[in-house]
Design a protein around this motif. Sequence first.
Motif, PDB file in Angstrom:
ATOM      1  N   GLU A 375       0.826  -1.208   0.000  1.00 15.67           N
ATOM      2  CA  GLU A 375       0.000   0.000   0.000  1.00 15.67           C
ATOM      3  C   GLU A 375       0.863   1.261   0.000  1.00 15.67           C
ATOM      4  OE1 GLU A 375      -3.534   0.254   2.386  1.00 15.67           O
ATOM      5  OE2 GLU A 375      -3.440  -1.883   2.888  1.00 15.67           O
ATOM      6  N   ASN A 724      -1.742  -8.690  -2.827  1.00  9.30           N
ATOM      7  CA  ASN A 724      -1.111  -7.559  -3.514  1.00  9.30           C
ATOM      8  C   ASN A 724      -1.212  -7.703  -5.030  1.00  9.30           C
ATOM      9  OD1 ASN A 724      -0.409  -6.504  -1.016  1.00  9.30           O
ATOM     10  ND2 ASN A 724       1.640  -7.416  -1.030  1.00  9.30           N
ATOM     11  N   PHE A 727      -4.678  -6.636  -6.054  1.00  9.57           N
ATOM     12  CA  PHE A 727      -4.773  -5.177  -6.120  1.00  9.57           C
ATOM     13  C   PHE A 727      -4.152  -4.657  -7.410  1.00  9.57           C
ATOM     14  CE2 PHE A 727      -2.693  -1.055  -5.531  1.00  9.57           C
ATOM     15  CZ  PHE A 727      -3.814  -0.257  -5.289  1.00  9.57           C
ATOM     16  N   ARG A 733      -8.319  -3.067  -3.001  1.00 13.40           N
ATOM     17  CA  ARG A 733      -7.502  -3.521  -1.870  1.00 13.40           C
ATOM     18  C   ARG A 733      -8.401  -4.252  -0.881  1.00 13.40           C
ATOM     19  NH1 ARG A 733      -2.155  -3.932  -1.644  1.00 13.40           N
ATOM     20  NH2 ARG A 733      -1.916  -1.785  -2.405  1.00 13.40           N
TER      21      ARG A 733
END
Length: 746
Positions: A375, A724, A727, A733
């Motif tokens: 992130e 991840n 995403f 997310r």
Amino acid sequence: MKTPEKQIGARMNRVDGRQKVTGAATYSAEYQLPGITYAVLVGSTITKGRITSIDTKAAERAPGVLAVITHFNSPKVPGFDTAGKDPSQPATVGGPIKVFKDDKIRFNDQPIAIVVADSLERARFAAGLVKGQYAQEKHQTSLEAAKSQAFLPTSAKKNPKHPMNDYQRGQVDAYKTGAIKLESEYVVPTEVHQPMELQAITAHWEAPDRLTIYDKTQGTMATRRDFAREWGLPEENVKVIATYVGGAFGNALHSWQHESAAIIAARVVNRPVKLMLTREQMFTMVGYRPYTWQKLGMSATPDGKITAITHEAIGQTSTFEEFTESTLAQTRMMYESPNLTTRYRIASLDVNSPIWMRGPGEATGAFALESAMDEMAHLLNIDPLEFRLRNYTEQDPEKNRPWSSKFLKECYQLGAERVGWNKRQLKPGSLRDGDWLIGYGMGVGTFGAHRGSSKANIRLLPNGTVLLQSAVTDIGPGTATAMTQIAADTLGLAPEKIKFELGNSNFAQAPTQGGSAIVNTVGPAVQEACLALKEKLRTLAASSNAAFASAKKEDVVFAEGYLTLNGNPAARVPFADLLQQVDGGFVTVESKPQGNASKNYSMYSFSVHFAEVRVHALTGEVRVSKLVSCADAGTIVNEKTAGNQMKGGAVGGIGMALMEHAIIDDRFGRYITKDFADYHVPVHADSPDVQVAFVNKPDPYVNALGTKGIGEIAIIGVAPAIANAIFNATGKRIRELPITPDKLLV
């Protein structure tokens, strides 16, 4: 003389592989003893309260029934009055709760009775006739509802240096004042151990003071100790056999209530009793990965240097035991951060106790940490691999010590090349193949390279073969194979000349198999036992051949029926002559860890997992199309079995990321998911051909073999790598596992 081929590092087949695939291997529920009987447990139908009565009359009159045992008629167990009264202490023998000891119900499906009959079918039928009546009390099984009552574990309160205490480096919660910051919450739900072999035990009182149990356990000696204490027996009067274990991920690290119940039943009927849990009972009676809520705050500079991390976690435990795990350990040492805060709490619920599950704590904590790293890299518009490199630790920032070895950068390079990381785009949703969105993600894992003390027995047999014995079990990684290779290399013998016996508490002392420590611990004991045997034989040979008197033990060579010397094949003594001088026993050697090494260095294994996923834009279906796992685990004794370990962990990580979730209906405190129809685990169709790479550089300090450990790092970091990648494919997310299509379609 021909130099023997090196065995450490060879891709040797499992020495017990043929027995397992042909059905010749005998597991704990397969022992057929004279007079064997069969037992079935009856569980409570409420979650909290008291038993007011149990109607057993119909069951007792059923055909073939030998006994129905409840707390009303169970014999007194000596250890139940003295053990397990402090819930802050880790559980042994089922923990502070004792089977059939009182009328209290502390979790749903708690055993309230055991039925013993002359056949399994009759025992099962009679168990269905047992009816309990209860005074029900209000229960709480939701961690989300109990978070406000979470508390610091008692063990941490008692000891300021306990690892579960709050940890501080630099300023407290410094991320809150950072220029670029994030704050996110993550949830890992309850996940249940579901190995192929169900939890099972065959209990046999060979005499009133002598007990033998054939048990699904990860530690024969720990189990022996537990039940010796429970029954007030000398440890040597209890024998535990676990020659073969059909998979275990941590739930067999605990001595559970069903084991105590079977032993009680065998005492009552005075015959061997066999008890195997049902698949449904595996959800309720033998532990699970605890539901854990986490919150992670992070700040960084625009050029990608982390300035602060705060990581908080609350995990569930039972009302009768304080279960803790190392959820925050990786956060404290993985990345450079001048300011770091961790806080760990637990919340008591009306559930059975959790237990360690592969990658205990670290696998849970890594989901939050590695997701947050991704992130932050996205916020900074920096490649996630580059972001990790900019915050790479050259020494342990928590303990301020050098690493015993760390080749994580090499892992990064190996994995990135194999997964095709150069195809990854910074902007999510940039890669597409028709209706499929393609994304790439990564996650890092670490686990301590632990080493304890261990012994090994060794004997040279008249036919020139060598027999080694250890109490260690093998839950699947190929322990006997690795030990055979270590012995073969040390002795200079072909592997087929070596037999490694294990899984018997009467053998040489060994630790419980868990925590990635067996090769590190038992391996050196095997190596040192082999060297001791060579030295003993050299000394004996010196009495009849002067050439051996001045020889070094490393020069001693086992030839066909002879003991000889490197560089001097003429110096040889027949094994038969040497064995006449041996007093019929084994050479027993104890291996202990080097104290200074563990104090001066931080010892860890490291891994990185790279995932390529495909997400269907219309249905939200996720497919892991490529998974690359790379490990810095020191010397690799057997690349084939080590690769199996890594692949197994990767598949477990797919389950953790995409499907595993044990759901409780909190109205009743009862699991809804209690079979493989509702609790999903990965199958072949869910798993790509996992690629595995090892750095394979020895660690100079953990042990003389240079090994570290593989079992835990195989799964730690896999779930966040997949999250991840999702995403990167979709721009969505998801911070609560598992990542199912409904969460992607919102």
